[in-house]
Motif scaffolding. Structure first.
Motif, mmCIF file in Angstrom:
data_model
loop_
_atom_site.group_PDB
_atom_site.id
_atom_site.type_symbol
_atom_site.label_atom_id
_atom_site.label_comp_id
_atom_site.label_asym_id
_atom_site.label_seq_id
_atom_site.Cartn_x
_atom_site.Cartn_y
_atom_site.Cartn_z
ATOM 1 N N SER A 65 0.835 -1.212 0.000
ATOM 2 C CA SER A 65 0.000 0.000 0.000
ATOM 3 C C SER A 65 0.870 1.262 0.000
ATOM 4 O O SER A 65 0.491 2.281 -0.569
ATOM 5 N N TRP A 66 2.041 1.196 0.633
ATOM 6 C CA TRP A 66 2.952 2.341 0.672
ATOM 7 C C TRP A 66 3.466 2.640 -0.733
ATOM 8 O O TRP A 66 3.529 3.799 -1.152
ATOM 9 N N ALA A 67 3.817 1.588 -1.474
ATOM 10 C CA ALA A 67 4.316 1.771 -2.845
ATOM 11 C C ALA A 67 3.255 2.433 -3.708
ATOM 12 O O ALA A 67 3.545 3.349 -4.493
ATOM 13 N N LEU A 68 2.008 1.984 -3.566
ATOM 14 C CA LEU A 68 0.922 2.570 -4.358
ATOM 15 C C LEU A 68 0.773 4.058 -4.029
ATOM 16 O O LEU A 68 0.596 4.892 -4.925
ATOM 17 N N LYS A 69 0.878 4.373 -2.758
ATOM 18 C CA LYS A 69 0.727 5.767 -2.330
ATOM 19 C C LYS A 69 1.866 6.632 -2.872
ATOM 20 O O LYS A 69 1.631 7.727 -3.407
ATOM 21 N N PRO A 86 -1.138 -1.856 -9.057
ATOM 22 C CA PRO A 86 0.223 -2.377 -9.214
ATOM 23 C C PRO A 86 0.803 -2.125 -10.611
ATOM 24 O O PRO A 86 2.014 -1.912 -10.751
ATOM 25 N N ALA A 87 -0.050 -2.140 -11.632
ATOM 26 C CA ALA A 87 0.451 -1.967 -13.004
ATOM 27 C C ALA A 87 1.147 -0.615 -13.170
ATOM 28 O O ALA A 87 2.162 -0.510 -13.876
ATOM 29 N N GLU A 88 0.631 0.414 -12.517
ATOM 30 C CA GLU A 88 1.241 1.744 -12.627
ATOM 31 C C GLU A 88 2.602 1.778 -11.916
ATOM 32 O O GLU A 88 3.528 2.450 -12.361
ATOM 33 N N VAL A 89 2.706 1.060 -10.809
ATOM 34 C CA VAL A 89 3.986 1.002 -10.086
ATOM 35 C C VAL A 89 5.018 0.284 -10.955
ATOM 36 O O VAL A 89 6.161 0.732 -11.109
ATOM 37 N N GLU A 90 4.591 -0.823 -11.548
ATOM 38 C CA GLU A 90 5.503 -1.592 -12.406
ATOM 39 C C GLU A 90 5.941 -0.749 -13.607
ATOM 40 O O GLU A 90 7.125 -0.763 -13.979
ATOM 41 N N ALA A 91 4.997 -0.004 -14.175
ATOM 42 C CA ALA A 91 5.326 0.816 -15.351
ATOM 43 C C ALA A 91 6.346 1.899 -14.995
ATOM 44 O O ALA A 91 7.232 2.222 -15.791
ATOM 45 N N ALA A 92 6.231 2.419 -13.766
ATOM 46 C CA ALA A 92 7.119 3.504 -13.347
ATOM 47 C C ALA A 92 8.577 3.055 -13.257
ATOM 48 O O ALA A 92 9.498 3.848 -13.453
ATOM 49 N N PHE A 93 8.789 1.787 -12.965
ATOM 50 C CA PHE A 93 10.165 1.317 -12.747
ATOM 51 C C PHE A 93 10.642 0.295 -13.783
ATOM 52 O O PHE A 93 11.765 -0.202 -13.673
ATOM 53 N N ALA A 94 9.821 0.025 -14.782
ATOM 54 C CA ALA A 94 10.165 -0.996 -15.777
ATOM 55 C C ALA A 94 11.492 -0.698 -16.468
ATOM 56 O O ALA A 94 12.253 -1.609 -16.802
ATOM 57 N N LEU A 102 15.819 -2.331 -6.734
ATOM 58 C CA LEU A 102 16.698 -1.407 -6.008
ATOM 59 C C LEU A 102 16.361 0.044 -6.336
ATOM 60 O O LEU A 102 16.418 0.914 -5.461
ATOM 61 N N ALA A 103 16.042 0.302 -7.610
ATOM 62 C CA ALA A 103 15.672 1.671 -7.996
ATOM 63 C C ALA A 103 14.466 2.127 -7.190
ATOM 64 O O ALA A 103 14.420 3.243 -6.669
ATOM 65 N N TYR A 104 13.484 1.241 -7.057
ATOM 66 C CA TYR A 104 12.295 1.550 -6.264
ATOM 67 C C TYR A 104 12.660 1.728 -4.781
ATOM 68 O O TYR A 104 12.234 2.670 -4.130
ATOM 69 N N TRP A 105 13.468 0.804 -4.277
ATOM 70 C CA TRP A 105 13.759 0.770 -2.852
ATOM 71 C C TRP A 105 14.511 2.017 -2.375
ATOM 72 O O TRP A 105 14.249 2.543 -1.292
ATOM 73 N N PHE A 106 15.434 2.485 -3.208
ATOM 74 C CA PHE A 106 16.282 3.609 -2.774
ATOM 75 C C PHE A 106 15.904 4.926 -3.449
ATOM 76 O O PHE A 106 16.660 5.895 -3.381
ATOM 77 N N TRP A 107 14.761 4.960 -4.115
ATOM 78 C CA TRP A 107 14.274 6.189 -4.756
ATOM 79 C C TRP A 107 14.102 7.285 -3.706
ATOM 80 O O TRP A 107 13.673 7.030 -2.584
ATOM 81 N N ALA A 108 14.465 8.527 -4.060
ATOM 82 C CA ALA A 108 14.327 9.662 -3.125
ATOM 83 C C ALA A 108 12.891 10.171 -3.174
ATOM 84 O O ALA A 108 12.586 11.164 -3.836
ATOM 85 N N TRP A 109 12.018 9.473 -2.462
ATOM 86 C CA TRP A 109 10.592 9.820 -2.461
ATOM 87 C C TRP A 109 10.368 11.146 -1.757
ATOM 88 O O TRP A 109 11.043 11.471 -0.787
#
Length: 291
Positions: free
Chosen positions: A248-252, A266-274, A282-289
């Motif tokens: 839920s945090w990733a979606l937010k 989830p599809a939008e999250v996957e598209a953002a980091f594809a 790792l790109a998702y995990w360490f992204w400067a949110w």
DNA sequence: GGTAGACCTGGACGC
DNA sequence: GCGTCCAGGTCTACC
């Protein structure tokens, strides 16, 4: 006794400790004065020892609260090396990250490694304890598992190791529900412990398998209690970053970053980091949110 | 393959 | 103090 271990550069112990919340889960701990990472572990010989891991030139120092024979020292060395990912290298990820302002800091901070437990069994149980609950409850579940079922440290019985599959396999579901507060997760953890203890499931072999990531993911998804999020989280721990642990945090966060706060899936999250391919986790995990 | 509802706990809230 | 609602992923049954 004390010894040192070298790490593949660049390496930062604080970066590993802060890589996710594992350091807050028993039997991990942080020494207040020194900042060293502590851990209580049961060795193959059934001896329970306490480790304190600190920074050292080119790697880490490992202090053990007992004298170890050569075999035990090899066991502890290999264990710490796995937990901190001392052999891991991220040059290819860093080369890509330097071109993305939101990831530029990962290089200077030597980020990329994720703190791991000595066994994959322990990490699967921890991951199941993170699902469908709040972080405080996850902390409580892990503390209860250790306090009720882990083997005590001889010098300080209040400190205990994480229970082994064999120790959990002989329990019943009711004990895991009432003592560890695992709730509906209790049968999942019990089934997992029994499968590992009787040899039906060789989780440790998955640490070094050359199996393609999609196939490895299917193996993880076959574990009751492990769904898409948990499988992706475990793949990250295993050094495979092709799938995103979407919760839920990733979606937010992705919604805020790229979709003006609108509801997404989830599809939008996957598209953002594809575009990050094998490094997308790792790109998702360490992204400067933007918090 | 996609979807709805149940699972369990603990915190927030209203009474 | 008590009851109700809600958040958090996964599983199962059903379409």
């Amino acid at each position: 006794m004390q010894f040192t271990l070298s790490a593949q550069p660049p390496f930062s112990l604080p970066a590993v400790v802060r890589s996710h919340g594992w350091a807050q889960l028993a039997p991990f701990g942080i020494e207040e004065d020194s900042g060293r990472l502590t851990y209580v572990v049961r060795l193959e010989s059934s001896r329970v020892v306490a480790l304190a891991i600190g920074e050292a030139p080119d790697g880490v120092s490992v202090e053990v609260d007992a004298e170890l024979d050569p075999l035990e020292q090899t066991e502890v060395g290999g264990m710490v090396s796995w937990m901190l990912g001392l052999d891991q290298e991220f040059d290819a990820f860093y080369a890509l990250a330097q071109e993305e302002p939101k990831l530029a800091r990962v290089v200077e901070r030597a980020q990329g490694r994720l703190l791991r437990s000595p066994t994959l069994f322990e990490d699967v149980v921890r991951t199941i304890s993170t699902t469908n609950t709040q972080w405080r409850a996850t902390i409580r579940m892990n503390a209860a598992l250790v306090d009720h079922f882990g083997a005590p440290l001889a010098a300080d019985p209040a400190r205990r190791a994480f229970p082994t599959p064999e120790q959990l396999a002989v329990l019943d579901e009711a004990a895991l529900r009432s003592e560890a507060r695992l709730g509906y997760r209790a049968p999942y953890v019990l089934e997992l412990a029994q499968a590992v203890a009787d040899g039906t499931l060789d989780l440790e072999a998955l640490k070094s398998t050359a199996m393609p990531t999609p196939q490895l993911r299917k193996r993880l998804l076959a574990i009751k209690g492990v769904g898409n999020y948990a499988a992706a989280n475990l793949l990250m721990i295993l050094g495979r970053y092709d799938f995103l642990p979407i919760d839920s945090w990733a979606l937010k966060m992705v919604s805020r970053e790229w979709h003006d706060g609108e509801q997404i899936g989830p599809a939008e999250v996957e598209a953002a980091f594809a575009r990050w391919g094998e490094w997308q986790g790792l790109a998702y995990w360490f992204w400067a949110w933007e918090e």
